[in-house]
Scaffold this motif. Structure first.
Motif, PDB file in Angstrom:
ATOM      1  N   GLY A 196     -22.855  37.443  17.805  1.00 42.88           N
ATOM      2  CA  GLY A 196     -21.930  37.516  17.060  1.00 42.88           C
ATOM      3  C   GLY A 196     -21.369  38.174  18.431  1.00 42.88           C
ATOM      4  N   LEU A 197     -21.208  38.328  19.685  1.00 43.41           N
ATOM      5  CA  LEU A 197     -20.693  39.123  20.702  1.00 43.41           C
ATOM      6  C   LEU A 197     -20.156  37.677  21.114  1.00 43.41           C
ATOM      7  N   ARG A 198     -20.991  36.458  21.503  1.00 46.04           N
ATOM      8  CA  ARG A 198     -20.584  35.469  21.983  1.00 46.04           C
ATOM      9  C   ARG A 198     -19.499  34.920  21.243  1.00 46.04           C
ATOM     10  N   TYR A 199     -19.788  34.862  20.139  1.00 43.83           N
ATOM     11  CA  TYR A 199     -18.691  34.130  18.877  1.00 43.83           C
ATOM     12  C   TYR A 199     -17.295  35.142  18.887  1.00 43.83           C
ATOM     13  N   SER A 200     -17.557  35.881  19.195  1.00 40.52           N
ATOM     14  CA  SER A 200     -16.168  36.931  19.480  1.00 40.52           C
ATOM     15  C   SER A 200     -15.604  36.847  20.243  1.00 40.52           C
ATOM     16  N   LEU A 201     -16.218  36.692  21.435  1.00 39.61           N
ATOM     17  CA  LEU A 201     -15.976  36.225  22.714  1.00 39.61           C
ATOM     18  C   LEU A 201     -15.061  35.158  23.189  1.00 39.61           C
ATOM     19  N   ALA A 202     -15.339  34.420  21.879  1.00 34.44           N
ATOM     20  CA  ALA A 202     -14.810  33.173  21.944  1.00 34.44           C
ATOM     21  C   ALA A 202     -12.963  33.228  21.277  1.00 34.44           C
ATOM     22  N   THR A 203     -14.150  33.882  20.142  1.00 34.76           N
ATOM     23  CA  THR A 203     -12.426  34.394  19.782  1.00 34.76           C
ATOM     24  C   THR A 203     -11.348  35.496  20.286  1.00 34.76           C
ATOM     25  N   ALA A 204     -11.980  35.678  21.166  1.00 35.73           N
ATOM     26  CA  ALA A 204     -10.666  36.560  21.644  1.00 35.73           C
ATOM     27  C   ALA A 204     -10.063  36.215  22.545  1.00 35.73           C
ATOM     28  N   TRP A 205     -10.992  35.581  23.204  1.00 39.55           N
ATOM     29  CA  TRP A 205      -9.443  34.231  23.703  1.00 39.55           C
ATOM     30  C   TRP A 205      -8.737  33.281  23.245  1.00 39.55           C
ATOM     31  N   LEU A 206      -9.661  32.934  21.979  1.00 44.11           N
ATOM     32  CA  LEU A 206      -8.046  31.485  21.155  1.00 44.11           C
ATOM     33  C   LEU A 206      -6.831  33.173  21.109  1.00 44.11           C
ATOM     34  N   ALA A 207      -7.246  34.287  20.603  1.00 45.11           N
ATOM     35  CA  ALA A 207      -6.487  35.292  20.235  1.00 45.11           C
ATOM     36  C   ALA A 207      -5.145  35.326  21.266  1.00 45.11           C
ATOM     37  N   LEU A 208      -5.982  35.648  22.092  1.00 43.55           N
ATOM     38  CA  LEU A 208      -5.154  35.467  23.698  1.00 43.55           C
ATOM     39  C   LEU A 208      -3.682  34.117  23.753  1.00 43.55           C
ATOM     40  N   VAL A 209      -4.978  33.371  23.460  1.00 41.79           N
ATOM     41  CA  VAL A 209      -3.612  32.728  23.313  1.00 41.79           C
ATOM     42  C   VAL A 209      -1.960  32.375  22.376  1.00 41.79           C
ATOM     43  N   PHE A 210      -2.563  33.080  21.257  1.00 39.51           N
ATOM     44  CA  PHE A 210      -1.588  33.603  20.523  1.00 39.51           C
ATOM     45  C   PHE A 210      -0.949  34.295  21.066  1.00 39.51           C
TER      46      PHE A 210
ATOM     47  N   VAL B  53      -7.417  25.280  32.403  1.00 39.31           N
ATOM     48  CA  VAL B  53      -8.264  25.821  32.874  1.00 39.31           C
ATOM     49  C   VAL B  53      -9.100  27.470  32.991  1.00 39.31           C
ATOM     50  N   VAL B  54      -7.917  27.814  33.602  1.00 38.49           N
ATOM     51  CA  VAL B  54      -8.251  29.543  33.402  1.00 38.49           C
ATOM     52  C   VAL B  54      -9.049  30.201  31.911  1.00 38.49           C
ATOM     53  N   TYR B  55      -7.994  30.255  30.911  1.00 37.48           N
ATOM     54  CA  TYR B  55      -8.667  30.047  29.908  1.00 37.48           C
ATOM     55  C   TYR B  55     -10.062  29.638  30.092  1.00 37.48           C
ATOM     56  N   ALA B  56     -10.046  28.536  30.427  1.00 37.03           N
ATOM     57  CA  ALA B  56     -11.607  28.128  29.723  1.00 37.03           C
ATOM     58  C   ALA B  56     -12.639  28.006  30.891  1.00 37.03           C
ATOM     59  N   PHE B  57     -12.463  28.645  32.145  1.00 31.73           N
ATOM     60  CA  PHE B  57     -13.135  29.634  32.723  1.00 31.73           C
ATOM     61  C   PHE B  57     -13.621  30.528  32.447  1.00 31.73           C
ATOM     62  N   LEU B  58     -12.198  31.656  31.939  1.00 32.31           N
ATOM     63  CA  LEU B  58     -12.433  33.385  31.684  1.00 32.31           C
ATOM     64  C   LEU B  58     -13.487  32.739  30.809  1.00 32.31           C
ATOM     65  N   GLY B  59     -13.191  31.998  29.107  1.00 34.13           N
ATOM     66  CA  GLY B  59     -14.045  32.632  28.592  1.00 34.13           C
ATOM     67  C   GLY B  59     -15.354  31.612  28.999  1.00 34.13           C
ATOM     68  N   LEU B  60     -15.496  30.443  29.843  1.00 33.52           N
ATOM     69  CA  LEU B  60     -17.217  30.751  30.159  1.00 33.52           C
ATOM     70  C   LEU B  60     -17.765  31.235  30.555  1.00 33.52           C
ATOM     71  N   THR B  61     -17.113  32.586  31.595  1.00 27.89           N
ATOM     72  CA  THR B  61     -17.531  33.529  32.964  1.00 27.89           C
ATOM     73  C   THR B  61     -18.321  33.836  31.805  1.00 27.89           C
ATOM     74  N   ALA B  62     -17.277  34.136  31.132  1.00 25.15           N
ATOM     75  CA  ALA B  62     -17.610  35.575  29.630  1.00 25.15           C
ATOM     76  C   ALA B  62     -18.642  35.094  28.780  1.00 25.15           C
ATOM     77  N   ASP B  63     -19.104  33.907  28.753  1.00 29.01           N
ATOM     78  CA  ASP B  63     -20.642  32.904  27.996  1.00 29.01           C
ATOM     79  C   ASP B  63     -21.725  33.677  28.673  1.00 29.01           C
ATOM     80  N   ILE B  64     -21.210  33.119  29.915  1.00 27.52           N
ATOM     81  CA  ILE B  64     -22.431  33.234  30.603  1.00 27.52           C
ATOM     82  C   ILE B  64     -23.268  34.949  30.978  1.00 27.52           C
ATOM     83  N   VAL B  65     -21.927  35.642  31.386  1.00 26.25           N
ATOM     84  CA  VAL B  65     -22.442  36.818  30.494  1.00 26.25           C
ATOM     85  C   VAL B  65     -23.286  37.561  29.982  1.00 26.25           C
ATOM     86  N   VAL B  66     -22.473  36.404  28.625  1.00 22.44           N
ATOM     87  CA  VAL B  66     -23.472  37.506  26.906  1.00 22.44           C
ATOM     88  C   VAL B  66     -25.215  37.018  27.753  1.00 22.44           C
TER      89      VAL B  66
END
Length: 285
Positions: free
Chosen positions: A210-224, A255-268
């Motif tokens: 759930g935390l991994r899905y939440s981080l992906a959703t957090a970045w998507l919500a940030l875009v909006f 690219v920055v959005y994608a990099f930050l999301g990938l970094t967060a996923d690696i941390v999780v």
């Protein structure tokens, strides 16, 4: 009558002589395997090369999609003048606050609903109803309720995070093996000890998912969210670049959005490996 071949000479000296055997090396062991990081970079590097070739050949026009070299130059300029680091810091702060609020709310509701039948009756139906509402469609209401400052952006992130964590933590709690509960009860564990030593560890894999899905959703919500009257952040840079048709800056922000999301996923993923060492899992062949 046909002659019978004489048997081989098996003298004491020949029996004591050691037999020389040549080691058999498998075919797969004769080649030096390509490291995983090399295999994982083949796709992105190939796509980047194709992109550069099409841009150099004039197939991709700069006003449609800038070349990778132009994008790299724009990124260097944004970093040099401090614009990109400042925007990243603001966006990271919004995600962190929204993730904290949504994480506490979603996990708390999941614990109340998953550990108690009364909590499930009072909470689950409402949450299941609200999660079917497109949370992006709530932006106009958030603006009316909270204005156009930071509050609606953080609320949008928190809402998306809370639903994912609720569903996965709740499913993890209810997915704990009933035999483990019975074993803990037979050993004399109290309800609090049973929850602490049996239920919560059993629900931890679901919580990490759930935390991994939440981080992906957090970045998507940030875009909006950063499209709503933002005066700083990555979304603000994208809006400003859109007004001046700066496709290179827009791609830099993506690219920055994608990099930050990938970094967060690696941390999780790293956190998951540390916390779930007790659970053997299939890692591929």
């Amino acid at each position: 009558m046909a002659a019978v071949a004489a048997p081989p000479d098996i003298s004491p000296m020949s029996r004591d002589r050691p037999v020389e055997l040549e080691p058999v090396v498998p075919v797969s062991g004769r080649r030096r395997p390509v490291p995983r990081w090399g295999r994982r970079t083949v796709g992105p590097v190939g796509l980047l090369v194709l992109w550069q070739v099409l841009s150099s050949a004039g197939v991709l026009q700069p006003d449609i999609l800038a070349a990778p070299g132009t994008i790299a130059s724009a990124a260097a300029d944004l970093v040099a003048d401090g614009t990109l680091p400042s925007a990243m810091a603001v966006s990271l702060q919004r995600v962190a606050v929204g993730l904290l609020i949504g994480g506490v709310a979603g996990t708390g509701l999941a614990l109340l609903s998953g550990l108690s039948r009364l909590g499930e009756d009072l909470i689950d139906a409402t949450v299941q109803m609200l999660r079917t509402v497109p949370w992006v469609g709530l932006i106009p209401l958030f603006i009316i309720w909270m204005g156009i400052g930071e509050a609606p952006k953080i609320a949008l992130i928190a809402l998306g995070v809370a639903f994912h964590l609720y569903l996965n933590v709740y499913a993890g709690i209810r997915g704990v093996d009933e035999q483990l509960i019975e074993a803990g009860t037979s050993l004399g564990l109290s309800r609090a000890a049973l929850i602490r030593h049996v239920v919560l560890p059993g629900a931890l894999p679901g919580a990490m998912t759930g935390l991994r899905y939440s981080l992906a959703t957090a970045w998507l919500a940030l875009v909006f969210g950063e499209q709503v009257n933002a005066d700083d952040g990555i979304g603000f840079l994208m809006n400003r670049a859109r007004e001046f048709f700066q496709t290179d800056v827009i791609v830099v922000c993506l690219v920055v959005y994608a990099f930050l999301g990938l970094t967060a996923d690696i941390v999780v993923r790293t956190l998951e490996r540390l916390l779930l060492q007790w659970r053997p899992s299939f890692t591929g062949q």
